[in-house]
Design an enzyme around this catalytic site. Structure first.
Site, PDB file in Angstrom:
ATOM      1  N   LYS A 182      40.484  -5.359  12.775  1.00 29.84           N
ATOM      2  CA  LYS A 182      39.778  -6.341  11.824  1.00 29.84           C
ATOM      3  C   LYS A 182      39.845  -7.898  12.333  1.00 29.84           C
ATOM      4  O   LYS A 182      40.660  -8.161  13.081  1.00 29.84           O
ATOM      5  CB  LYS A 182      39.904  -6.086  10.268  1.00 29.84           C
ATOM      6  CG  LYS A 182      39.552  -4.888   9.724  1.00 29.84           C
ATOM      7  CD  LYS A 182      38.089  -4.454  10.081  1.00 29.84           C
ATOM      8  CE  LYS A 182      37.498  -3.166   9.407  1.00 29.84           C
ATOM      9  NZ  LYS A 182      38.076  -1.877   9.827  1.00 29.84           N
TER      10      LYS A 182
HETATM   11  C1  LIG Z   1      32.873  -0.507   6.170  1.00 31.66           C
HETATM   12  C2  LIG Z   1      34.547  -0.232   5.956  1.00 31.66           C
HETATM   13  N1  LIG Z   1      35.123  -0.264   4.721  1.00 31.66           N
HETATM   14  C3  LIG Z   1      36.160   0.123   4.636  1.00 31.66           C
HETATM   15  C4  LIG Z   1      37.119   0.356   5.485  1.00 31.66           C
HETATM   16  C5  LIG Z   1      38.601   0.772   5.246  1.00 31.66           C
HETATM   17  O1  LIG Z   1      39.441  -0.185   5.746  1.00 31.66           O
HETATM   18  P1  LIG Z   1      41.055   0.020   5.778  1.00 31.66           P
HETATM   19  O2  LIG Z   1      41.351   0.988   7.181  1.00 31.66           O
HETATM   20  O3  LIG Z   1      41.569  -1.071   5.572  1.00 31.66           O
HETATM   21  O4  LIG Z   1      41.310   1.099   4.645  1.00 31.66           O
HETATM   22  C6  LIG Z   1      36.537   0.358   6.805  1.00 31.66           C
HETATM   23  C7  LIG Z   1      37.608   0.440   8.088  1.00 31.66           C
HETATM   24  O5  LIG Z   1      37.162   0.521   9.261  1.00 31.66           O
HETATM   25  C8  LIG Z   1      35.285  -0.055   7.082  1.00 31.66           C
HETATM   26  O6  LIG Z   1      34.721  -0.270   8.153  1.00 31.66           O
END
Ligand SMILES: Cc1ncc(COP(=O)(O)O)c(C=O)c1O
Length: 386
Positions: free
Chosen positions: A184
């Site tokens: 990210k």
């Molecule tokens: C659109 C979206 N929402 C949520 C997430 C989940 O993030 P995390 O890995 O920090 O839980 C991601 C992860 O790639 C994502 O692309």
């Protein structure tokens, strides 16, 4: 041009992050403590929001957000089908139903016109996802939410730093959830943040992120702390560590510079692909600050002799790592089999999915690496155009 393989993503970790982590390791306090508190304060200041609650993923933040607003068994929550499974899976944690909605073909963001049609008496919330880091049409979404008394929980996993009509993402909906996963725009390895203006939701999320234990549980091993605590609700174990926060504090200082670097790469790609009618570059809406977490091109398959998968393979042979965002949820076996969704239920997402490729875009890329991507894409188009 380099012969080395260019990964789809590499994090930008400098000596500041390394020093900060070492300092934390040497401090003797590894889990949630003063660094997490500082990271939350810095984040609130950066976003311009009232409260920030640090957790160990965006998925955790989304779960806590739905819990805080009271989503319950049998409720329905509207989510786009063009997203990562985390957005919908958190709804299922409550035995509630994620109701999928198709996207707008220009931005790949949830289509507000289709949201209205998906609302029933059971709908409690909408989770707009700011795809690739470009804000959804929040005016339309908030208007629908107000009309139907729905909560808006923004999935801003891609959207840092980002703005919509002058407002920073993280200050618009009821609760906004960010991701600090390794790929990210800023990272803590794994991590996330929930922002809100509502003190009750902030307190609830904070408490539920640490076993449902009341008051500053993290202080209980310090001089000011006490051995006594009370479990108020059966909560979760979602707290961020001080090690993660030590990275996050330093990453946040660079967030605007990272955003500017990504924007520059996107502008270079836009310009260098502008003469290729076989490729559509991303659409940027007016009055929106795009975080450019992803740069997604669309292939015009009618003008090419290869499909998307073959295009990706050709780029790989030329040393370029790519990805696909996203395989829409309705095409995955779980969502297809349990909800009976078919490809035709979401024609835009189904169609777009066949044609998309995410190209590398990250601050660590050098000019020659950016040029390497451009040349590999151009060569592939030239070789396989009809
Ligand atoms: C659109 C979206 N929402 C949520 C997430 C989940 O993030 P995390 O890995 O920090 O839980 C991601 C992860 O790639 C994502 O692309």
């Amino acid at each position: 041009m380099s012969n080395e393989f260019l990964p789809f993503h590499l994090p930008e970790i400098g000596p500041e992050e390394i020093r900060s982590v070492v300092e934390t390791l040497e401090s003797g306090w590894l889990t949630s403590g003063a660094k997490v508190k500082k990271f939350e304060e810095d984040f609130s200041r950066f976003i311009g929001c009232q409260y920030s609650v640090a957790v160990n993923s965006c998925t955790a933040a989304l779960h806590l957000a739905l819990e805080a607003v009271g989503v319950d068994e049998g409720d329905e929550v509207i989510v786009p089908t063009t997203t990562f499974t985390a957005t919908a899976e958190v709804v299922l944690y409550f035995k509630a139903k994620p109701v999928l909605v198709d996207c707008r073909p220009n931005t790949f963001n949830i289509d507000p016109d289709l949201i209205e049609r998906a609302i029933t008496a059971k709908t409690r919330a909408i989770i707009p996802v700011h795809f690739a880091g470009q804000s959804c049409d929040m005016e339309a979404i908030l208007q629908i939410a107000r009309k139907h008394k729905l909560y808006v929980i923004e999935d801003a996993a891609h959207a840092l730093p980002a703005k919509y009509h002058g407002k920073t993402i993280g200050t618009i909906g009821d609760i906004t959830c960010f991701s600090f996963y390794a790929t990210k725009t800023i990272t803590t390895g794994e991590g996330g943040m929930a922002t809100t203006q509502n003190p009750e939701w902030a307190a609830r999320m904070r408490m539920m992120s640490l076993h449902g234990i009341s008051h500053d549980a993290w202080k209980r091993y310090t001089k000011e702390g006490s051995w006594y605590y009370e479990v108020v609700r059966p909560g979760f174990k979602y707290n961020l560590t001080d090690i993660g926060a030590a990275i996050g504090i330093e990453q946040l200082k660079k967030c605007d510079a990272f955003g500017a670097a990504r924007t520059r790469i996107a502008a270079t790609y836009d310009q260098r692909f502008s003469d290729l009618c076989e490729i559509e570059t991303p659409v940027c809406e007016p009055d929106v600050q795009h975080a450019w977490h992803l740069y997604v091109i669309q292939l015009d398959l009618e003008r090419l002799r290869i499909n998307r998968g073959q295009f990706i393979e050709t780029l790989k042979e030329q040393g370029i790592g790519t990805s696909v965002h996203f395989i829409p949820l309705h095409l995955h076996p779980y969502y297809r089999d349990n909800f009976g969704y078919t490809p035709d239920d979401f024609p835009k997402s189904t169609e777009i999915y066949q044609r998309i490729i995410s190209l590398p875009i990250y601050p660590k890329m050098t000019e020659s690496q950016i040029e390497h991507v451009v040349e590999a894409v151009r060569k592939t188009v030239q070789r396989y155009r009809r």
